[in-house]
Design a protein around this motif. Structure first.
Motif, PDB file in Angstrom:
ATOM      1  N   THR A  11      -1.539   7.926  -6.052  1.00 46.72           N
ATOM      2  CA  THR A  11      -2.007   7.068  -4.970  1.00 46.72           C
ATOM      3  C   THR A  11      -0.972   6.975  -3.864  1.00 46.72           C
ATOM      4  OG1 THR A  11      -3.242   5.759  -6.564  1.00 46.72           O
ATOM      5  CG2 THR A  11      -2.807   4.733  -4.442  1.00 46.72           C
ATOM      6  N   THR A  13       0.319   4.649  -0.789  1.00 46.90           N
ATOM      7  CA  THR A  13       0.292   3.225  -0.473  1.00 46.90           C
ATOM      8  C   THR A  13       1.116   2.967   0.769  1.00 46.90           C
ATOM      9  OG1 THR A  13       0.201   2.744  -2.843  1.00 46.90           O
ATOM     10  CG2 THR A  13       0.780   0.917  -1.385  1.00 46.90           C
ATOM     11  N   LYS A  14       0.548   2.255   1.723  1.00 48.84           N
ATOM     12  CA  LYS A  14       1.306   1.857   2.908  1.00 48.84           C
ATOM     13  C   LYS A  14       2.298   0.787   2.473  1.00 48.84           C
ATOM     14  CE  LYS A  14      -0.246  -0.958   5.909  1.00 48.84           C
ATOM     15  NZ  LYS A  14      -0.716  -1.824   6.956  1.00 48.84           N
ATOM     16  N   THR A  15       3.594   0.992   2.755  1.00 44.00           N
ATOM     17  CA  THR A  15       4.612   0.044   2.308  1.00 44.00           C
ATOM     18  C   THR A  15       5.359  -0.603   3.468  1.00 44.00           C
ATOM     19  OG1 THR A  15       6.170   1.872   2.045  1.00 44.00           O
ATOM     20  CG2 THR A  15       4.959   1.173   0.083  1.00 44.00           C
ATOM     21  N   ALA A  20       5.135   4.954   3.916  1.00 48.39           N
ATOM     22  CA  ALA A  20       4.211   5.018   2.786  1.00 48.39           C
ATOM     23  C   ALA A  20       4.946   5.545   1.563  1.00 48.39           C
ATOM     24  CB  ALA A  20       3.031   5.931   3.107  1.00 48.39           C
ATOM     25  N   ILE A  89      -4.349   6.508   3.994  1.00 49.07           N
ATOM     26  CA  ILE A  89      -3.762   5.222   4.377  1.00 49.07           C
ATOM     27  C   ILE A  89      -3.731   5.189   5.904  1.00 49.07           C
ATOM     28  CG2 ILE A  89      -2.379   4.994   2.269  1.00 49.07           C
ATOM     29  CD1 ILE A  89      -0.337   5.534   5.221  1.00 49.07           C
TER      30      ILE A  89
END
Length: 93
Positions: A11, A13-15, A20, A89
């Motif tokens: 996966t 994921t925008k962090t 990301a 994302i």
């Protein structure tokens, strides 16, 4: 020996606003040579980041942009083909 199979995408994921993380699993077959590095590559933009382990943090993404990522594995014999694309994302505008 040979290049490894492709990594198994996890996966994305925008962090952060332009950052990301891209999770993945090691390929089932390392080609008979230890994998030393993994590289995530964005679409669009071909922004890349590398790590010896999962996840990979990709920085410098453009604001307000939809991204997917692929991951390759590198061993002593070369670099694998790319994984399947990750989920999409969107970075903050």
């Amino acid at each position: 020996m040979a290049v490894s199979d492709v990594p198994i995408i996890g996966t994305a994921t925008k962090t952060g606003s332009t950052t990301a993380t891209v999770a993945f699993a090691a390929p089932l077959d390392d080609g008979g040579s230890t994998i030393t590095n993994y590289t995530a590559l964005s679409t669009p933009g071909s922004i890349s980041a590398s790590s010896a382990t999962s996840p990979i943090t990709v920085t410098g993404l453009l604001p307000g942009t939809d991204y997917t990522f692929t991951v390759t594995a590198t061993n002593g014999d070369g670099t694998s083909g790319p994984s399947a694309p990750s989920n999409s994302i969107t970075t903050d505008a």
